[in-house]
Design a protein around this motif. Structure first.
Motif, PDB file in Angstrom:
ATOM      1  N   VAL A  85     -13.618 -10.521 -30.931  1.00 45.95           N
ATOM      2  CA  VAL A  85     -13.309 -11.665 -31.789  1.00 45.95           C
ATOM      3  C   VAL A  85     -11.835 -12.053 -31.750  1.00 45.95           C
ATOM      4  O   VAL A  85     -11.480 -13.180 -32.097  1.00 45.95           O
ATOM      5  CB  VAL A  85     -13.740 -11.418 -33.254  1.00 45.95           C
ATOM      6  N   ALA A 100     -19.221 -14.421 -36.866  1.00 44.17           N
ATOM      7  CA  ALA A 100     -18.758 -13.043 -37.030  1.00 44.17           C
ATOM      8  C   ALA A 100     -18.578 -12.720 -38.504  1.00 44.17           C
ATOM      9  O   ALA A 100     -17.931 -13.468 -39.238  1.00 44.17           O
ATOM     10  CB  ALA A 100     -17.449 -12.842 -36.287  1.00 44.17           C
ATOM     11  N   MET A 102     -16.682 -10.075 -40.279  1.00 49.44           N
ATOM     12  CA  MET A 102     -15.681  -9.082 -39.932  1.00 49.44           C
ATOM     13  C   MET A 102     -15.406  -8.133 -41.096  1.00 49.44           C
ATOM     14  O   MET A 102     -15.367  -8.549 -42.250  1.00 49.44           O
ATOM     15  CB  MET A 102     -14.403  -9.759 -39.462  1.00 49.44           C
TER      16      MET A 102
END
Length: 343
Positions: A85, A100, A102
């Protein structure tokens, strides 16, 4: 110039150049290249997987894996400092249509069981669902951390309990295995798929391998073609990769050089150093009041190349083209560079 920017800067050895010249080749898109086929077979065996796919780069290997594992709109659970990423140009969104989720894994570098469970999203009318957990070993941006077997197993088990597959970005997988003194498959076994690079510590000029179950690799081969990675007489670059696989045993020399480099840099007033696990050395010049950009520019003037990673932090990387003498000389040159910035 002593080049410590990355282990990607290595030049192919004479044996690799000879292998490229003499390689048996064929059209790999048709599956006819014997050098590629042999590289894929050996790579799969080395990491304990059924099959492997030769790709031009680690980024392509990771992005092919993500696209093959997921459906558009799903979520990818990943550390917020992960290469997939941070350094792959938003490919998870652009190429796979995945968003994503995270998590901050901190120095551990992989999520805990609790973090995996907390990040998991169940598919519903309103929510896309979690499609993949991505781990990284060694972890580049966290300082080349070699993540232990137990931590990998715990994260993978937590994901599998939720029905989520796991991809391991093992760009520097063999550095982790050597540092931890374990077989590579001890680190890859808990995951579903793994990608590793030939063009970093192993010294090949180009190439990575994506490995996993045979049906997955068959699907990934189509995605590789979609992404423009279907190569023809690729044995020319696969043959040096076969030579590179014999370089795993020498990675400890890079780790030892990294420790010497770290100790030397830590002795410079105003420079603090994260103790390295492998071949990556992370430093900070904040105590000296020197920005990373100024430090790397001054070091370049003194004949040492390395990269800033933040306002005050920088990364140095040892590799097979850097000797012990180079490392000790680099310390002296960087010390002189720091001193020049104080004048």
């Amino acid at each position: 110039m002593i080049d410590l920017r990355s282990d990607t800067v290595t030049k192919p050895s004479d044996a690799m150049r000879d292998a490229a010249r003499d390689a048996e080749v064929g059209d790999d898109v048709y599956g006819d290249d014997p050098s590629v086929n042999e590289l894929e077979r050996r790579a799969a065996d080395l990491v304990g997987m059924e099959a492997a796919l030769f790709v031009p780069s680690g980024t392509m290997g990771n992005q092919v894996a993500i696209r093959t594992h997921t459906e558009r709109g799903q979520e990818l659970v990943v550390d917020d400092e992960a290469h997939v990423v941070k350094w792959e140009l938003g490919g998870v969104a652009d190429l796979s249509g995945v968003q994503a989720r995270m998590v901050d894994c901190g120095p551990r570098a992989v999520p805990t069981v609790e973090q995996v469970r907390a990040a998991y999203v169940e598919e519903s009318l309103h929510r896309p669902g979690t499609g993949l957990l991505c781990l990284e070993n060694t972890h580049n941006s966290r300082g080349g951390v070699a993540v232990g077997v137990d931590a990998i197993e715990e994260a993978c088990e937590a994901a599998h309990d939720l029905g989520v597959p796991v991809h391991l970005d093992g760009a520097r997988l063999f550095n982790a295995a050597v540092a931890l003194d374990v077989a590579p498959e001890a680190l890859t076994g808990p995951a579903d798929t793994v990608n590793f690079c030939l063009s970093k510590g192993l010294g090949a000029p180009v190439g990575s391998l994506l490995a996993g179950p045979a049906p997955f690799v068959d699907r990934a081969r189509r995605v590789r073609k979609l992404f423009g990675g279907g190569m023809r007489q690729a044995g020319i670059i696969a043959a040096p990769g076969l030579v590179a696989l014999d370089n795993v045993g020498r990675l400890e020399a890079d780790h030892a050089n990294a420790r010497v480099l770290a100790e030397g840099l830590d002795a410079i007033a105003g420079i603090s150093v994260q103790e390295p696990d492998t071949n990556i050395v992370m430093i900070s010049a904040e105590e000296a009041g020197v920005s990373a950009s100024d430090l790397t520019a001054a070091a370049a003037d003194h004949g040492v190349a390395f990269n800033p990673t933040g306002a005050y932090t920088a990364r140095l990387c040892t590799h097979l083209d850097v000797s012990r003498a180079d490392v000790t000389e680099a310390v002296d040159r960087i010390a002189a560079a720091v001193e020049s910035l104080r004048l």
